[in-house]
Design a protein around this motif. Structure first.
Motif, PDB file in Angstrom:
ATOM      1  N   GLY A 156     -94.702  10.960 -55.181  1.00  9.67           N
ATOM      2  CA  GLY A 156     -96.054  11.474 -55.363  1.00  9.67           C
ATOM      3  C   GLY A 156     -96.603  11.305 -56.764  1.00  9.67           C
ATOM      4  O   GLY A 156     -97.611  11.928 -57.119  1.00  9.67           O
ATOM      5  N   SER A 157     -95.980  10.474 -57.568  1.00 11.27           N
ATOM      6  CA  SER A 157     -96.384  10.363 -58.974  1.00 11.27           C
ATOM      7  C   SER A 157     -97.758   9.723 -59.159  1.00 11.27           C
ATOM      8  O   SER A 157     -98.297   9.759 -60.258  1.00 11.27           O
ATOM      9  N   GLU A 158     -98.342   9.185 -58.097  1.00 15.05           N
ATOM     10  CA  GLU A 158     -99.721   8.713 -58.205  1.00 15.05           C
ATOM     11  C   GLU A 158    -100.638   9.878 -58.549  1.00 15.05           C
ATOM     12  O   GLU A 158    -101.674   9.694 -59.180  1.00 15.05           O
ATOM     13  N   VAL A 159    -100.244  11.078 -58.137  1.00 15.57           N
ATOM     14  CA  VAL A 159    -101.043  12.279 -58.366  1.00 15.57           C
ATOM     15  C   VAL A 159    -100.696  12.934 -59.704  1.00 15.57           C
ATOM     16  O   VAL A 159    -101.576  13.323 -60.458  1.00 15.57           O
ATOM     17  N   TRP A 160     -99.416  13.069 -60.019  1.00 20.02           N
ATOM     18  CA  TRP A 160     -98.994  13.846 -61.180  1.00 20.02           C
ATOM     19  C   TRP A 160     -98.358  13.002 -62.284  1.00 20.02           C
ATOM     20  O   TRP A 160     -97.931  13.539 -63.302  1.00 20.02           O
ATOM     21  N   GLY A 161     -98.322  11.704 -62.132  1.00 23.14           N
ATOM     22  CA  GLY A 161     -97.547  10.825 -63.003  1.00 23.14           C
ATOM     23  C   GLY A 161     -97.901  10.830 -64.478  1.00 23.14           C
ATOM     24  O   GLY A 161     -97.084  10.437 -65.304  1.00 23.14           O
ATOM     25  N   LEU A 162     -99.087  11.261 -64.840  1.00 22.55           N
ATOM     26  CA  LEU A 162     -99.449  11.288 -66.264  1.00 22.55           C
ATOM     27  C   LEU A 162     -99.013  12.581 -66.948  1.00 22.55           C
ATOM     28  O   LEU A 162     -99.170  12.716 -68.151  1.00 22.55           O
ATOM     29  N   ASN A 163     -98.453  13.505 -66.194  1.00 21.50           N
ATOM     30  CA  ASN A 163     -97.939  14.760 -66.754  1.00 21.50           C
ATOM     31  C   ASN A 163     -96.539  14.550 -67.313  1.00 21.50           C
ATOM     32  O   ASN A 163     -95.764  13.749 -66.794  1.00 21.50           O
ATOM     33  N   ASP A 164     -96.215  15.295 -68.358  1.00 18.96           N
ATOM     34  CA  ASP A 164     -94.859  15.280 -68.905  1.00 18.96           C
ATOM     35  C   ASP A 164     -93.962  16.143 -68.034  1.00 18.96           C
ATOM     36  O   ASP A 164     -94.378  17.194 -67.566  1.00 18.96           O
ATOM     37  N   SER A 165     -92.738  15.685 -67.842  1.00 15.18           N
ATOM     38  CA  SER A 165     -91.756  16.505 -67.145  1.00 15.18           C
ATOM     39  C   SER A 165     -90.405  16.313 -67.806  1.00 15.18           C
ATOM     40  O   SER A 165     -89.690  15.360 -67.508  1.00 15.18           O
ATOM     41  N   THR A 166     -90.082  17.216 -68.713  1.00 18.74           N
ATOM     42  CA  THR A 166     -88.778  17.139 -69.370  1.00 18.74           C
ATOM     43  C   THR A 166     -87.660  17.366 -68.355  1.00 18.74           C
ATOM     44  O   THR A 166     -86.559  16.857 -68.531  1.00 18.74           O
ATOM     45  N   LYS A 167     -87.956  18.094 -67.296  1.00 14.85           N
ATOM     46  CA  LYS A 167     -86.956  18.346 -66.242  1.00 14.85           C
ATOM     47  C   LYS A 167     -86.537  17.035 -65.583  1.00 14.85           C
ATOM     48  O   LYS A 167     -85.344  16.760 -65.446  1.00 14.85           O
ATOM     49  N   LEU A 168     -87.501  16.227 -65.179  1.00 16.37           N
ATOM     50  CA  LEU A 168     -87.191  14.962 -64.511  1.00 16.37           C
ATOM     51  C   LEU A 168     -86.614  13.951 -65.494  1.00 16.37           C
ATOM     52  O   LEU A 168     -85.687  13.206 -65.164  1.00 16.37           O
ATOM     53  N   GLU A 169     -87.156  13.935 -66.693  1.00 12.51           N
ATOM     54  CA  GLU A 169     -86.650  13.021 -67.725  1.00 12.51           C
ATOM     55  C   GLU A 169     -85.192  13.351 -68.046  1.00 12.51           C
ATOM     56  O   GLU A 169     -84.374  12.465 -68.257  1.00 12.51           O
ATOM     57  N   GLY A 170     -84.875  14.647 -68.044  1.00 11.50           N
ATOM     58  CA  GLY A 170     -83.519  15.078 -68.340  1.00 11.50           C
ATOM     59  C   GLY A 170     -82.503  14.576 -67.325  1.00 11.50           C
ATOM     60  O   GLY A 170     -81.345  14.309 -67.672  1.00 11.50           O
ATOM     61  N   ILE A 171     -82.913  14.446 -66.083  1.00  7.86           N
ATOM     62  CA  ILE A 171     -82.010  13.922 -65.056  1.00  7.86           C
ATOM     63  C   ILE A 171     -81.674  12.467 -65.347  1.00  7.86           C
ATOM     64  O   ILE A 171     -80.519  12.044 -65.246  1.00  7.86           O
ATOM     65  N   HIS A 172     -82.668  11.697 -65.722  1.00  6.41           N
ATOM     66  CA  HIS A 172     -82.468  10.291 -66.079  1.00  6.41           C
ATOM     67  C   HIS A 172     -81.523  10.184 -67.272  1.00  6.41           C
ATOM     68  O   HIS A 172     -80.554   9.411 -67.251  1.00  6.41           O
ATOM     69  N   ILE A 173     -81.776  10.975 -68.298  1.00  4.53           N
ATOM     70  CA  ILE A 173     -80.947  10.977 -69.504  1.00  4.53           C
ATOM     71  C   ILE A 173     -79.508  11.381 -69.165  1.00  4.53           C
ATOM     72  O   ILE A 173     -78.546  10.772 -69.631  1.00  4.53           O
ATOM     73  N   HIS A 174     -79.371  12.417 -68.357  1.00  2.00           N
ATOM     74  CA  HIS A 174     -78.046  12.900 -67.957  1.00  2.00           C
ATOM     75  C   HIS A 174     -77.237  11.783 -67.293  1.00  2.00           C
ATOM     76  O   HIS A 174     -76.059  11.577 -67.608  1.00  2.00           O
ATOM     77  N   PHE A 175     -77.875  11.070 -66.371  1.00  2.00           N
ATOM     78  CA  PHE A 175     -77.174   9.993 -65.671  1.00  2.00           C
ATOM     79  C   PHE A 175     -76.800   8.874 -66.633  1.00  2.00           C
ATOM     80  O   PHE A 175     -75.685   8.356 -66.583  1.00  2.00           O
ATOM     81  N   CYS A 176     -77.716   8.505 -67.520  1.00  2.00           N
ATOM     82  CA  CYS A 176     -77.436   7.441 -68.493  1.00  2.00           C
ATOM     83  C   CYS A 176     -76.260   7.815 -69.395  1.00  2.00           C
ATOM     84  O   CYS A 176     -75.379   6.992 -69.660  1.00  2.00           O
ATOM     85  N   LYS A 177     -76.226   9.052 -69.859  1.00  4.63           N
ATOM     86  CA  LYS A 177     -75.119   9.508 -70.711  1.00  4.63           C
ATOM     87  C   LYS A 177     -73.814   9.522 -69.931  1.00  4.63           C
ATOM     88  O   LYS A 177     -72.757   9.177 -70.457  1.00  4.63           O
ATOM     89  N   HIS A 178     -73.897   9.898 -68.664  1.00  4.17           N
ATOM     90  CA  HIS A 178     -72.700   9.943 -67.829  1.00  4.17           C
ATOM     91  C   HIS A 178     -72.097   8.543 -67.655  1.00  4.17           C
ATOM     92  O   HIS A 178     -70.883   8.372 -67.808  1.00  4.17           O
ATOM     93  N   ILE A 179     -72.934   7.569 -67.329  1.00  4.30           N
ATOM     94  CA  ILE A 179     -72.361   6.239 -67.063  1.00  4.30           C
ATOM     95  C   ILE A 179     -71.878   5.559 -68.337  1.00  4.30           C
ATOM     96  O   ILE A 179     -70.992   4.711 -68.276  1.00  4.30           O
ATOM     97  N   LEU A 180     -72.438   5.934 -69.484  1.00  8.51           N
ATOM     98  CA  LEU A 180     -71.935   5.379 -70.746  1.00  8.51           C
ATOM     99  C   LEU A 180     -70.749   6.179 -71.286  1.00  8.51           C
ATOM    100  O   LEU A 180     -70.036   5.706 -72.172  1.00  8.51           O
TER     101      LEU A 180
END
Length: 156
Positions: free
Chosen positions: A79-103
Motif C-alpha cells: 500500500g505504499s502508493e498511499v503512504w510511501g512518502l512518510n517516514d517509518s523507522t519501524k519498517l526501516e529498522g526491519i531492513h537494517i536488522h536483516f542486513c546486519k544479521h546476514i553480514l
C-alpha cells in the motif's frame, strides 16, 4: 462542530480510524498503526526465512538479499502508493536488522556502512521511486478513468 454526512438517506458515522484493504487510515494522516501491522507481518516472514536459510549454509549474501526483496519487501511496502512518502523507522529498522544479521555484524554498526557494503539504499528512497511511478501512471491514464479524474479533482 456538528457535521453530518448523509448517503442514500442514511447518516454516516464519523470515526477516528478505518481499515481499507489492510491499510489503516486515521485522523491526522498518521499511518503508525499500518506500520505496526506491516512490521509484525514482516517479522513473522523474516523468522520463517531465517529458519529456512539455516538449511542452506552456503547461500550467498546476494541470494539472501534477493530472497528478502522478493519475500519481505512486498510486505513492508504494501500500500505504499498511499503512504510511501512518510517516514517509518519501524519498517526501516526491519531492513537494517536483516542486513546486519546476514553480514553478522553488531547492532551498533553504522547503517550507512551496511548500505554501502551491500549496495543497498533505504526503503524510503525505494518507496519514493515507487510513488513517483504510480503518480506517472495516474497522470498518463485516459481522461475517462476514475483514478485520473480523482487526482485532478484533488489537485485543483
Amino acid at each position: 462542530m456538528n457535521i453530518r454526512f448523509i448517503y442514500k438517506e442514511n447518516v454516516l458515522e464519523i470515526v477516528s480510524k478505518f481499515t481499507y484493504l489492510g491499510i489503516v487510515f486515521k485522523t491526522g494522516f498518521s499511518f503508525n498503526t499500518t506500520f505496526e501491522m506491516l512490521a509484525g507481518q514482516a517479522f513473522k516472514a523474516i523468522f520463517k526465512l531465517k529458519s529456512n536459510l539455516l538449511k542452506f549454509p552456503g547461500i550467498t549474501v546476494q541470494h539472501k538479499l534477493d530472497l528478502f526483496d522478493k519475500l519481505i519487501l512486498p510486505i513492508l511496502n504494501y500500500g505504499s502508493e498511499v503512504w510511501g512518502l512518510n517516514d517509518s523507522t519501524k519498517l526501516e529498522g526491519i531492513h537494517i536488522h536483516f542486513c546486519k544479521h546476514i553480514l553478522g555484524v553488531r547492532g551498533q554498526t553504522q547503517n550507512n556502512l551496511l548500505y554501502g557494503e551491500l549496495g543497498r539504499t533505504s526503503l524510503k528512497s525505494r518507496r519514493v521511486v515507487h510513488v513517483i511511478r504510480y503518480w506517472l501512471n495516474i497522470v498518463q491514464l485516459e481522461n475517462t478513468k476514475f483514478a485520473r479524474k480523482m487526482y485532478y479533482l484533488i489537485r485543483n
